[in-house]
Design an enzyme around this catalytic site. Structure first.
Site, PDB file in Angstrom:
ATOM      1  N   ASN A   8     -36.204 -70.711  66.597  1.00  0.00           N
ATOM      2  CA  ASN A   8     -36.413 -71.340  67.603  1.00  0.00           C
ATOM      3  C   ASN A   8     -37.373 -72.500  67.341  1.00  0.00           C
ATOM      4  O   ASN A   8     -38.401 -72.506  66.729  1.00  0.00           O
ATOM      5  CB  ASN A   8     -37.394 -70.541  68.538  1.00  0.00           C
ATOM      6  N   ARG A  19     -46.983 -87.104  69.844  1.00  0.00           N
ATOM      7  CA  ARG A  19     -47.002 -88.458  69.117  1.00  0.00           C
ATOM      8  C   ARG A  19     -46.145 -89.456  70.052  1.00  0.00           C
ATOM      9  O   ARG A  19     -46.174 -90.662  69.711  1.00  0.00           O
ATOM     10  CB  ARG A  19     -46.849 -88.732  67.746  1.00  0.00           C
ATOM     11  N   HIS A  44     -35.799 -73.778  73.926  1.00  0.00           N
ATOM     12  CA  HIS A  44     -35.857 -73.096  75.218  1.00  0.00           C
ATOM     13  C   HIS A  44     -36.592 -74.340  76.223  1.00  0.00           C
ATOM     14  O   HIS A  44     -37.878 -74.393  76.270  1.00  0.00           O
ATOM     15  CB  HIS A  44     -36.944 -71.998  75.144  1.00  0.00           C
ATOM     16  N   GLU A  75     -31.983 -71.022  75.843  1.00  0.00           N
ATOM     17  CA  GLU A  75     -32.784 -70.421  76.553  1.00  0.00           C
ATOM     18  C   GLU A  75     -33.376 -70.910  77.745  1.00  0.00           C
ATOM     19  O   GLU A  75     -33.826 -72.089  77.795  1.00  0.00           O
ATOM     20  CB  GLU A  75     -34.065 -69.494  75.963  1.00  0.00           C
ATOM     21  N   HIS A 192     -39.552 -62.451  70.365  1.00  0.00           N
ATOM     22  CA  HIS A 192     -41.030 -62.672  71.002  1.00  0.00           C
ATOM     23  C   HIS A 192     -41.998 -62.077  69.985  1.00  0.00           C
ATOM     24  O   HIS A 192     -42.061 -60.869  70.121  1.00  0.00           O
ATOM     25  CB  HIS A 192     -41.090 -62.262  72.451  1.00  0.00           C
ATOM     26  N   HIS A 216     -42.462 -69.163  67.140  1.00  0.00           N
ATOM     27  CA  HIS A 216     -43.868 -69.531  67.031  1.00  0.00           C
ATOM     28  C   HIS A 216     -44.566 -68.926  65.641  1.00  0.00           C
ATOM     29  O   HIS A 216     -45.319 -69.681  65.042  1.00  0.00           O
ATOM     30  CB  HIS A 216     -44.571 -68.864  68.330  1.00  0.00           C
TER      31      HIS A 216
END
Length: 241
Positions: A8, A19, A44, A75, A192, A216
């Site tokens: 992801n 930026r 996503h 997603e 997740h 993440h």
């Protein structure tokens, strides 16, 4: 069964947007991920486009076409803007997520007792365009029992409960849910908050999972290990593309 990694890229997009120019390039990091052995990439885009943007979809579709055998997964919540972008770009997979417009991150699966017709209608549109469909689900057997009626090809199990506190007890509902989904003719994805520390236990305990989407944690881990090296660590856990 080999489980595949889809990276992801939302956090790469978030840094880019901070930026106001194309640095870091989401496309460049997609190429890095695929060259390092990832099976695919995921984005996503949310309505405010605070990280991934709608124009990233078509750009990343071109990237995956340059790496035969890899895939793009998009997603999102299936409003008309999102669907128009997905239908135009035709990614390999579209994962439907029941997010509110301003939601910080995905935090629950679909309630198909309330949204079955909505999801079924969207899935039919996507499948008619040749796009594989997945729906974001909690490990709730009653909900998963309704999933085949949507016409979706896959479910994606929302794994935060396990990832937040990995143990045999938190893993067990996912194992049961995945077995049920496969019995019903559905393939199983997951994602997740999975990371390098908890992923091996998860895929060993839920061997039905064919794809994990991780972003993440992977991006945070890349600050320590480097992006390419982090991808290779995940691939070593899951097996090669």
């Amino acid at each position: 069964m080999t489980c595949k990694l889809s990276v992801n890229l939302n956090k790469i997009a978030l840094i880019r947007n901070a930026r106001g120019r194309d640095y870091p390039s989401v496309e460049s990091f997609a190429r890095k991920a695929l060259a390092a052995g990832a099976h695919g990439v995921t984005i996503h885009p949310r309505p405010d486009q605070r990280h991934a943007r709608y124009d990233d979809i078509a750009a990343l579709r071109e990237v995956t076409r340059a790496f035969p055998g890899t895939e793009l997964n998009v997603e999102g919540y299936p409003d008309e803007t999102f669907l128009s972008q997905v239908l135009a770009a035709k990614p390999d997979q579209c994962t439907l997520v029941p997010d509110e417009p301003g939601q910080l991150t995905s935090d629950h699966g679909w309630d198909l007792t309330r949204h079955l017709e909505q999801v079924r209608t969207v899935v039919a549109r996507l499948r008619s365009a040749g796009i594989r469909t997945s729906i974001f689900m909690d490990p709730d057997l009653a909900q998963i029992a309704l999933a085949p009626a949507t016409g979706a090809d896959r479910i994606e199990l929302y794994t935060e409960a396990y990832a937040h506190s990995p143990s045999a007890d938190t893993l067990a509902p996912y194992a049961v849910a995945a077995r049920k989904a496969v019995e019903l003719g559905l393939a199983v994805n997951a994602g997740h908050d999975l990371n390098l520390d908890n992923l091996a236990e998860f895929v060993a305990g839920v061997p039905q999972v064919v794809e994990v989407s991780i972003g993440h944690a992977l991006t945070v881990e890349a600050l320590e290990f480097g992006f390419d090296a982090t991808i290779r660590r995940y691939v070593a856990i899951l097996g090669p593309r």
